[in-house]
Write an enzyme that holds these catalytic residues in place. Structure first.
Site: not given
Length: 386
Positions: A37, A127, A132, A176
């Protein structure tokens, strides 16, 4: 002093022959809900975890940047005057890409005070826990301090995203990096990926007697290749056909119309994003009104949507979810970009070991590679460690 922290300092000294001046860290993240999203300008609800990447650094008196890590034998060197997004590659594209991207936010040229930098981590790679972004966030804080660029954390999240998009070549959104930089203890980051407004939402897992079990399938994925980019392209095509800036602007009420306007595959990609946005909003509301033990069905619905509509799951992820639910988890879903990586299971504390054992048995019965499972705790974001 934790093993990861001390190993980073000793690794730096061994690699460069002198001691680091300072140490920073950035956490990995689990996305509780809201997958794919972010680049559709929608909503996400990740949280930072208690697995961290550490960056040790010492300034240099010249313009040379040297980066090394515990997971690669080589030390990569480049003069900062020559640093461009297109002339970095491999793992070093993450820290060097951040250096380049900071320059894009501070006048267009990379600051030229050099540094020696060393990376060590206990965030599992591949995973879906954003190893990163952990590297990018720790590096961004370190260079922000070194170069005194005074960028705030929301801007540093944009720095990390730009590095990943342009230097690494992965078309990811900003979720992230935002989770890694903005996370707080026992809380999620409710992020509006259009406005970049972020609100810290209490999760209350511990008082509810719940733990988050990560089941790493050990099926590796790579965002810079194939599937991720094609899903993003489908979303952009769907938005164009529907006449909106981004799928964020397509509500549940327009799905019947969208079905008539789009081919079947594009429609299913769109339906996942539209319904996932709503699930994020529903999860935030449920956490506020009813608490953590009431969000399980939303997590399961998210996984089904990713499996059937967005088609980014794999058999190992589906089995991880099914086995966890069968062993008493209240909700479970794959997390991350898909095509491998990990599933998460929101689990009563007294069922954690049963969930982990069930996943191991199920994978053995299916002749899959043995999964690695562990619990994670919603934790603080990136920080200077000394």
């Amino acid at each position: 002093m934790t093993d990861v922290r001390s190993d980073t300092l000793s690794g730096f000294a061994e690699r460069y022959g002198h001691t680091a001046l300072s140490l920073w860290s950035g956490p990995g993240r689990v996305n509780l809900i809201g997958e794919h999203t972010d680049y559709n300008e929608g909503f996400v609800l990740p949280f930072a975890i208690d697995r961290r990447t550490f960056v040790a650094m010492r300034p240099r008196q010249d313009s040379l940047a040297r980066v090394g890590s515990s997971f690669a034998p080589e030390t990569v060197e480049i003069d900062l005057a020559d640093l461009r997004a297109e002339n970095v590659d491999g793992w070093s594209a993450y820290p060097l890409g951040v250096a380049w991207a900071i320059g894009q936010f501070t006048g267009g040229s990379v600051p030229t005070r050099g540094f020696d930098l060393y990376v060590h981590s206990d965030v599992p790679v591949g995973a879906g826990l954003s190893s990163s972004a952990a590297i990018e966030s720790a590096t961004a804080l370190a260079l922000n301090d070194l170069w005194e660029t005074d960028l705030d954390r929301r801007t540093l999240a944009r720095v990390g995203q730009l590095a990943e998009n342009k230097a690494v070549g992965a078309p990811t959104g900003i979720m992230d990096q935002s989770a890694s930089l903005l996370g707080e203890t026992d809380a999620g980051v409710f992020l509006d990926c259009r406005s970049l407004d972020a609100e810290v939402i209490g999760l209350g897992f511990e008082p509810a007697g719940l733990a988050v079990v990560v089941i790493d399938t050990r099926v590796s994925h790579a965002h810079a290749t194939g599937g991720y980019a094609s899903r993003r392209a489908s979303c952009e095509a769907g938005a164009r056909t529907l006449g909106v800036e981004a799928l964020r602007d397509v509500g549940i009420a327009r799905l019947d119309e969208a079905r008539e306007m789009l081919d079947d595959e594009t429609f299913r990609r769109v339906r996942h994003v539209v319904t996932e946005d709503q699930r994020v909003l529903d999860t935030v509301r449920t956490l506020r009104e009813k608490g953590a033990d009431a969000i399980g069905e939303l997590l399961v619905a998210s996984h089904v949507s990713m499996r059937d509509d967005f088609e980014i799951s794999v058999p190992e992820l589906d089995l991880a979810v099914e086995s966890a639910l069968g062993a008493g988890a209240m909700g479970a879903r794959m997390t991350g970009g898909g095509f491998g990586g990990a599933a998460i299971a929101l689990t009563p504390i007294d069922r954690v070991e049963a969930v982990r054992a069930a996943a191991t048995r199920a994978f053995a019965d299916a002749s899959f590679r043995e999964p690695i499972s562990f619990t994670v705790v919603p934790s603080a974001g990136a920080r200077r460690e000394d």
